[in-house]
Design a protein around this motif. Sequence first.
Motif, PDB file in Angstrom:
ATOM      1  N   ASP A 253       3.237 -18.430  37.496  1.00  0.00           N
ATOM      2  CA  ASP A 253       2.527 -18.537  36.221  1.00  0.00           C
ATOM      3  C   ASP A 253       1.017 -18.451  36.411  1.00  0.00           C
ATOM      4  O   ASP A 253       0.265 -18.389  35.430  1.00  0.00           O
ATOM      5  CB  ASP A 253       2.853 -19.862  35.524  1.00  0.00           C
ATOM      6  CG  ASP A 253       4.306 -19.965  35.090  1.00  0.00           C
ATOM      7  OD1 ASP A 253       4.900 -21.047  35.267  1.00  0.00           O
ATOM      8  OD2 ASP A 253       4.847 -18.959  34.574  1.00  0.00           O
ATOM      9  N   THR A 254       0.574 -18.447  37.654  1.00  0.00           N
ATOM     10  CA  THR A 254      -0.854 -18.355  37.936  1.00  0.00           C
ATOM     11  C   THR A 254      -1.421 -17.044  37.407  1.00  0.00           C
ATOM     12  O   THR A 254      -0.916 -15.966  37.722  1.00  0.00           O
ATOM     13  CB  THR A 254      -1.104 -18.455  39.451  1.00  0.00           C
ATOM     14  OG1 THR A 254      -0.715 -19.755  39.901  1.00  0.00           O
ATOM     15  CG2 THR A 254      -2.580 -18.228  39.778  1.00  0.00           C
ATOM     16  N   ALA A 255      -2.457 -17.161  36.578  1.00  0.00           N
ATOM     17  CA  ALA A 255      -3.061 -15.981  35.940  1.00  0.00           C
ATOM     18  C   ALA A 255      -4.241 -16.429  35.097  1.00  0.00           C
ATOM     19  O   ALA A 255      -4.440 -17.631  34.865  1.00  0.00           O
ATOM     20  CB  ALA A 255      -2.040 -15.267  35.061  1.00  0.00           C
ATOM     21  N   VAL A 256      -4.989 -15.458  34.614  1.00  0.00           N
ATOM     22  CA  VAL A 256      -5.961 -15.715  33.553  1.00  0.00           C
ATOM     23  C   VAL A 256      -5.216 -15.534  32.234  1.00  0.00           C
ATOM     24  O   VAL A 256      -4.572 -14.501  32.016  1.00  0.00           O
ATOM     25  CB  VAL A 256      -7.165 -14.771  33.634  1.00  0.00           C
ATOM     26  CG1 VAL A 256      -8.120 -15.040  32.478  1.00  0.00           C
ATOM     27  CG2 VAL A 256      -7.895 -14.936  34.961  1.00  0.00           C
ATOM     28  N   TYR A 257      -5.292 -16.533  31.386  1.00  0.00           N
ATOM     29  CA  TYR A 257      -4.596 -16.507  30.096  1.00  0.00           C
ATOM     30  C   TYR A 257      -5.594 -16.172  28.986  1.00  0.00           C
ATOM     31  O   TYR A 257      -6.659 -16.801  28.889  1.00  0.00           O
ATOM     32  CB  TYR A 257      -3.932 -17.855  29.835  1.00  0.00           C
ATOM     33  CG  TYR A 257      -2.672 -18.044  30.632  1.00  0.00           C
ATOM     34  CD1 TYR A 257      -2.728 -18.209  32.016  1.00  0.00           C
ATOM     35  CD2 TYR A 257      -1.418 -18.043  30.017  1.00  0.00           C
ATOM     36  CE1 TYR A 257      -1.571 -18.360  32.762  1.00  0.00           C
ATOM     37  CE2 TYR A 257      -0.258 -18.191  30.755  1.00  0.00           C
ATOM     38  CZ  TYR A 257      -0.341 -18.353  32.125  1.00  0.00           C
ATOM     39  OH  TYR A 257       0.814 -18.498  32.863  1.00  0.00           O
ATOM     40  N   TYR A 258      -5.219 -15.195  28.169  1.00  0.00           N
ATOM     41  CA  TYR A 258      -6.079 -14.721  27.101  1.00  0.00           C
ATOM     42  C   TYR A 258      -5.441 -14.988  25.736  1.00  0.00           C
ATOM     43  O   TYR A 258      -4.246 -14.735  25.541  1.00  0.00           O
ATOM     44  CB  TYR A 258      -6.322 -13.220  27.229  1.00  0.00           C
ATOM     45  CG  TYR A 258      -7.062 -12.816  28.476  1.00  0.00           C
ATOM     46  CD1 TYR A 258      -6.379 -12.478  29.638  1.00  0.00           C
ATOM     47  CD2 TYR A 258      -8.453 -12.753  28.490  1.00  0.00           C
ATOM     48  CE1 TYR A 258      -7.056 -12.100  30.785  1.00  0.00           C
ATOM     49  CE2 TYR A 258      -9.145 -12.372  29.631  1.00  0.00           C
ATOM     50  CZ  TYR A 258      -8.440 -12.053  30.774  1.00  0.00           C
ATOM     51  OH  TYR A 258      -9.117 -11.671  31.903  1.00  0.00           O
ATOM     52  N   CYS A 259      -6.257 -15.433  24.812  1.00  0.00           N
ATOM     53  CA  CYS A 259      -5.857 -15.601  23.425  1.00  0.00           C
ATOM     54  C   CYS A 259      -6.118 -14.300  22.671  1.00  0.00           C
ATOM     55  O   CYS A 259      -7.102 -13.593  22.964  1.00  0.00           O
ATOM     56  CB  CYS A 259      -6.663 -16.748  22.831  1.00  0.00           C
ATOM     57  SG  CYS A 259      -6.423 -17.026  21.073  1.00  0.00           S
ATOM     58  N   ASN A 260      -5.275 -14.011  21.713  1.00  0.00           N
ATOM     59  CA  ASN A 260      -5.365 -12.778  20.936  1.00  0.00           C
ATOM     60  C   ASN A 260      -5.070 -13.095  19.479  1.00  0.00           C
ATOM     61  O   ASN A 260      -4.200 -13.924  19.192  1.00  0.00           O
ATOM     62  CB  ASN A 260      -4.349 -11.787  21.508  1.00  0.00           C
ATOM     63  CG  ASN A 260      -4.138 -10.568  20.649  1.00  0.00           C
ATOM     64  OD1 ASN A 260      -3.415 -10.627  19.644  1.00  0.00           O
ATOM     65  ND2 ASN A 260      -4.738  -9.466  21.028  1.00  0.00           N
ATOM     66  N   ALA A 261      -5.801 -12.451  18.567  1.00  0.00           N
ATOM     67  CA  ALA A 261      -5.537 -12.681  17.146  1.00  0.00           C
ATOM     68  C   ALA A 261      -5.809 -11.425  16.337  1.00  0.00           C
ATOM     69  O   ALA A 261      -6.811 -10.735  16.584  1.00  0.00           O
ATOM     70  CB  ALA A 261      -6.400 -13.830  16.626  1.00  0.00           C
ATOM     71  N   ALA A 262      -4.950 -11.160  15.384  1.00  0.00           N
ATOM     72  CA  ALA A 262      -5.152 -10.068  14.425  1.00  0.00           C
ATOM     73  C   ALA A 262      -5.833 -10.670  13.202  1.00  0.00           C
ATOM     74  O   ALA A 262      -5.247 -11.510  12.520  1.00  0.00           O
ATOM     75  CB  ALA A 262      -3.822  -9.448  14.044  1.00  0.00           C
ATOM     76  N   VAL A 263      -7.058 -10.235  12.950  1.00  0.00           N
ATOM     77  CA  VAL A 263      -7.895 -10.895  11.948  1.00  0.00           C
ATOM     78  C   VAL A 263      -8.286  -9.933  10.845  1.00  0.00           C
ATOM     79  O   VAL A 263      -8.736  -8.816  11.104  1.00  0.00           O
ATOM     80  CB  VAL A 263      -9.175 -11.460  12.596  1.00  0.00           C
ATOM     81  CG1 VAL A 263     -10.096 -12.058  11.529  1.00  0.00           C
ATOM     82  CG2 VAL A 263      -8.830 -12.494  13.648  1.00  0.00           C
ATOM     83  N   GLU A 264      -8.095 -10.386   9.612  1.00  0.00           N
ATOM     84  CA  GLU A 264      -8.660  -9.679   8.462  1.00  0.00           C
ATOM     85  C   GLU A 264      -9.974 -10.372   8.140  1.00  0.00           C
ATOM     86  O   GLU A 264     -10.002 -11.570   7.838  1.00  0.00           O
ATOM     87  CB  GLU A 264      -7.730  -9.730   7.262  1.00  0.00           C
ATOM     88  CG  GLU A 264      -8.304  -9.007   6.039  1.00  0.00           C
ATOM     89  CD  GLU A 264      -7.371  -9.087   4.848  1.00  0.00           C
ATOM     90  OE1 GLU A 264      -6.185  -8.743   4.976  1.00  0.00           O
ATOM     91  OE2 GLU A 264      -7.835  -9.517   3.769  1.00  0.00           O
TER      92      GLU A 264
END
Length: 120
Positions: free
Chosen positions: A89-100
């Motif tokens: 599970d070791t990694a860089v974790y990124y958040c993502n969002a679809a935004v209006e």
Amino acid sequence: QVQLVESGGGLVQPGGSLRLSCAASGSISRIGVMGWYRQAPGKQRELVATITASGNTNYADSVKGRFTISRDNVKKIVYLPMNSLKPEDTAVYYCNAAVEQWDKSLRTFWGQGTQVTVSS
């Protein structure tokens, strides 16, 4: 503009737990799908989990039963509690969002990433 700020990463032993958070702010009218992705060294970025505004979730097979994605639509925060962590599970974790945005434009935004390291 829109900002996604992740927090909660760190170093944990195998079998341990962490909780990631990602707060969205800025010119936001509505947020659609939010998600978490990760990228390990030398590998492509991969999907971890996503959640729609109504709460429908989707997980990578490798994290099912261990990670649980949730969101607070009022606070514009998405969470990822992670249990039974493994070295893979070791990694860089990124958040993502679809935004209006308020100008009715629809774009996908990414956070800056937070490092998760699972090691004894």
